[in-house]
Design a protein around this motif. Structure first.
Motif, short mmCIF file in Angstrom:
data_model
loop_
_atom_site.label_atom_id
_atom_site.label_comp_id
_atom_site.label_asym_id
_atom_site.label_seq_id
_atom_site.Cartn_x
_atom_site.Cartn_y
_atom_site.Cartn_z
N UNK A 147 31.30 65.73 71.78
CA UNK A 147 32.34 65.13 71.82
C UNK A 147 32.29 65.38 74.25
N UNK A 148 32.76 64.43 74.49
CA UNK A 148 32.74 64.80 76.06
C UNK A 148 34.00 65.51 76.50
N UNK A 149 33.48 66.16 77.07
CA UNK A 149 34.36 67.42 77.84
C UNK A 149 34.94 66.77 79.16
N UNK A 150 36.67 66.19 79.05
CA UNK A 150 36.94 65.89 80.22
C UNK A 150 38.90 65.77 80.25
N UNK A 151 39.34 64.83 80.51
CA UNK A 151 40.97 65.23 80.23
C UNK A 151 40.92 63.54 79.85
N UNK A 152 41.55 63.90 78.56
CA UNK A 152 41.53 62.31 77.48
C UNK A 152 43.44 62.14 78.13
N UNK A 153 44.37 62.89 78.12
CA UNK A 153 45.46 62.64 78.82
C UNK A 153 46.35 62.51 77.22
N UNK A 154 46.71 60.58 76.65
CA UNK A 154 47.26 61.50 75.04
C UNK A 154 46.15 60.43 74.38
N UNK A 155 45.10 59.79 74.36
CA UNK A 155 44.05 59.31 73.87
C UNK A 155 43.33 60.49 73.03
N UNK A 156 43.05 59.92 71.86
CA UNK A 156 42.12 60.96 70.90
C UNK A 156 40.66 59.92 70.31
N UNK A 157 40.16 61.40 70.47
CA UNK A 157 38.69 60.41 70.40
C UNK A 157 37.99 60.64 69.03
N UNK A 158 37.09 59.29 68.93
CA UNK A 158 37.18 58.57 67.69
C UNK A 158 35.57 58.54 68.10
N UNK A 159 34.13 58.24 67.19
CA UNK A 159 33.49 57.75 66.63
C UNK A 159 33.51 57.41 65.85
#
Length: 624
Positions: free
Chosen positions: A532-544
């Motif tokens: 999972x990338x280490x970054x500021x995502x804002x309001x978006x979720x991370x999906x593989x």
């Protein structure tokens, strides 16, 4: 990165290969006299319908002139390219496919009192079609994945009625929407199919009848709004009133009953189409609140559906809806405050699998309703709670089964575009994923979208897909673009989808070429350690949104000896060990880092792509 596996997965056409004949148990048990007999439109069902599936005459010609004679019989709704059709022949772009049958109607049901209309339904015809009745052209349609209807009432004769359908399909020689179909199959692209590939059927309706129905649900307010579109004859005087009533049942008990009356009069402005130019179209909304003691949430674990009966004049349809909400919310109890996918306001990990919807004996068409159910239940039994329907629109019954069995759906739009530049849209982002983040989708030529008319047509079909599928409560996510295949104007398209359906989430660019829009940062990862990338995502979720791709060739259950996959295993033992290790050691620990879901590639083998959990013939479950 495993460069060796990446190089082995370079996509090449292998259209000269001969596919070995494979059949499913569902196809083997098929009766030509009873093809897909279930009501094809479960979201709006009447008491009876007239199925037209079965043997029709067919011909393939070099011109668009009516054939002098027909070549033989084809089993509808299977495309001529598949074994179950009985034809086994690829329709070429320069050829014309003809269908012919006689309707089981010996007189005009509306010739006397005009108390019945006869509606002809095509659930999907790929790609351009012309409809003739008794030799006269009555309708045209373009698009290979969505249903269309024709009111036959004014064209019927009192004796014999002959239906003829003309089809042309250029597949990937033009920019039309086509999914994984290719005239040069190989790797991740599969045998092209053409013509009628979903059910054809008739239904009789009263002149004043319901045309469309869907339910808008507000989970938090316990509020439901039924959107009803109805048709009625254009009345010369102000004399006809027709009630619109709705009844909702939960566990067999009526919990809501509402009604209103409509007045038909000549002062109304009719909204006409080619098929109902004598009708006035009325749109109504009935809103109601679910009583708290009868409120049941829908989830894969408890897929509760409310039963609905809607009556408009003499017309009654059965339907259903579900109460659920899909959101992206931040885990405030977490130190990282990461946004994640939520079902009914609770974090819910999407354990997904990629579903191509291909069958060895039916291609795009599942041999039976039981076949559709089998795929869904087999994945549920393995712990999956989401299917990503990959760049294909399924029959309505598939979505209905997801609704009632409890399977969340991530729905792709059907991709299109001219010949894909694979080095740009596939190999480059696979090898150098950071570079792909800098490619803007305004480069139409690079992403095979130079043809403006094709862009307009794709956008039209995208909007129509949402209008058609937004009924089904199991659909949680729309995916307009996959891996840059025909991608364009992503931010604008995302806004268009959001406006048409604000109740669902959007994975704007699955895989790569992210344009900083939508609800997900969406990544495909087949060759690198999962992370999972280490970054500021804002309001978006991370999906593989894609991973895995483990290939395991099962002799006598594969349609070709050639193997395509992203990592190869020689035995089922090795395949199972690698799968469980990937899930337990690499994937599931990422939930704590904010991973919202993951889509394993894939549900079944397809031709030389043998990275399925099930074999192509559905006779071996590699994880059992």
């Amino acid at each position: 990165m495993n460069l060796s596996n990446a190089l082995k997965s370079i996509i090449k056409p292998h259209d000269k290969d001969t596919l070995l004949p494979l059949s499913t148990a569902f196809g083997e048990n098929l009766s030509p006299d009873n093809i897909l007999p279930e009501y094809p439109r479960p979201q709006m069902q009447r008491d009876s319908f007239i199925p037209l599936n079965g043997y029709w005459d067919y011909a393939i010609t070099q011109t668009s002139d009516f054939p002098a004679q027909y070549e033989g019989k084809i089993l509808i709704p299977f495309s001529p390219e598949c074994a179950l059709s009985g034809v086994n022949r690829q329709l070429r772009p320069s050829e014309f496919l003809w269908y012919h049958t006689c309707l089981p109607v010996t007189d005009n049901p509306a010739s006397a009192a005009r108390d019945t209309h006869l509606i002809l339904h095509f659930d999907a015809v790929d790609y351009r079609s012309e409809i003739y009745l008794n030799g006269s052209h009555i309708f045209s349609h373009k698009g290979g994945y969505l249903p269309f209807q024709v009111d036959l009432t004014d064209y019927l004769r009192n004796d014999k009625n002959e239906l003829t359908v003309l089809v042309q399909d250029t597949t990937d020689l033009e920019s039309q929407a086509r999914g994984k179909q290719s005239l040069r199959r190989g790797g991740i692209f599969y045998t092209a199919q053409s013509g009628i590939w979903q059910s054809v059927w008739l239904e009789q309706v009263p002149p004043a009848h319901i045309k469309e129905l869907w339910f808008e649900t507000d989970y938090d307010a316990r509020l439901v709004t039924a959107h009803v579109t109805a048709a009625a004859p254009h009345m010369p005087t102000i004399h006809e009133f027709s009630p619109l009533s709705l009844s909702v049942l939960a566990k067999g008990k009526e919990i809501v009953h509402q009604s209103m009356h409509y007045e038909f009069q000549d002062s109304s402005t009719p909204k006409c189409s080619q098929t109902d130019c004598q009708d006035q179209i009325f749109r109504a909304r009935l809103s109601f609140t679910i009583p708290e003691d009868a409120f049941y949430s829908w989830s894969p674990e408890e897929p509760f559906l409310y039963d609905v009966h809607v009556t408009f004049g003499k017309d009654t349809v059965q339907s259903y809806f579900a109460m659920r909400i899909f959101t992206i919310e931040k885990l405030h109890e977490s130190r990282t405050d990461i946004p994640v996918f939520c079902l009914n306001h609770k974090p819910y990990f999407l354990m997904g699998v990629l579903d191509q919807g291909y069958w060895p004996d039916g291609l795009y068409t599942a041999p039976s309703d039981e076949a559709l159910i089998y795929d869904i239940t087999a994945m549920k039994s393995l712990g999956f709670n989401m299917l990503r329907k990959h760049i294909k629109v399924e029959s309505a019954r598939w979505y209905y089964h997801c609704d009632r069995l409890g399977m969340i759906v991530c729905q792709d739009m059907v991709n299109g575009g001219s010949c894909y530049h694979m080095p740009v849209i596939s190999y480059l982002p696979t090898l150098f994923p950071k570079l792909s983040a800098h490619l803007k989708d305004s480069h139409y030529a690079m992403l095979s979208r130079k043809d403006k008319a094709a862009r307009v047509q794709w956008e039209k079909e995208c909007a129509e897909t949402i209008d058609y599928l937004k009924f089904f409560p199991s659909i949680a996510i729309w995916v307009p673009f996959n891996e840059g295949w025909g991608q364009f104007d992503t931010a604008r398209i995302t806004d268009m989808i959001r406006e048409k359906d604000p109740s669902r989430l959007i994975d704007s660019a699955s895989g790569w070429f992210d344009q900083n829009c939508g609800d997900f940062i969406s990544v495909h990862n087949y060759f690198r350690p999962l992370s999972v990338p280490v970054k500021t995502w804002g309001s978006r979720a991370f999906l593989l949104s894609e991973y895995g791709g483990f290939a395991c060739h099962i002799k006598e259950h594969a349609s070709v000896d050639r193997i395509f996959g992203y990592k190869r295993y020689d035995t089922l033992t090795d395949f199972r060990r690698a799968y469980h290790e990937l899930i337990e050691k690499s994937l599931l620990p990422l939930k704590e880092q904010g991973l919202s879901g993951a889509v394993f590639t894939q549900l079944s083998d397809v031709e030389e792509e043998v990275n399925g959990i099930l074999t192509y013939d559905r006779k071996v479950n590699k994880l059992e």
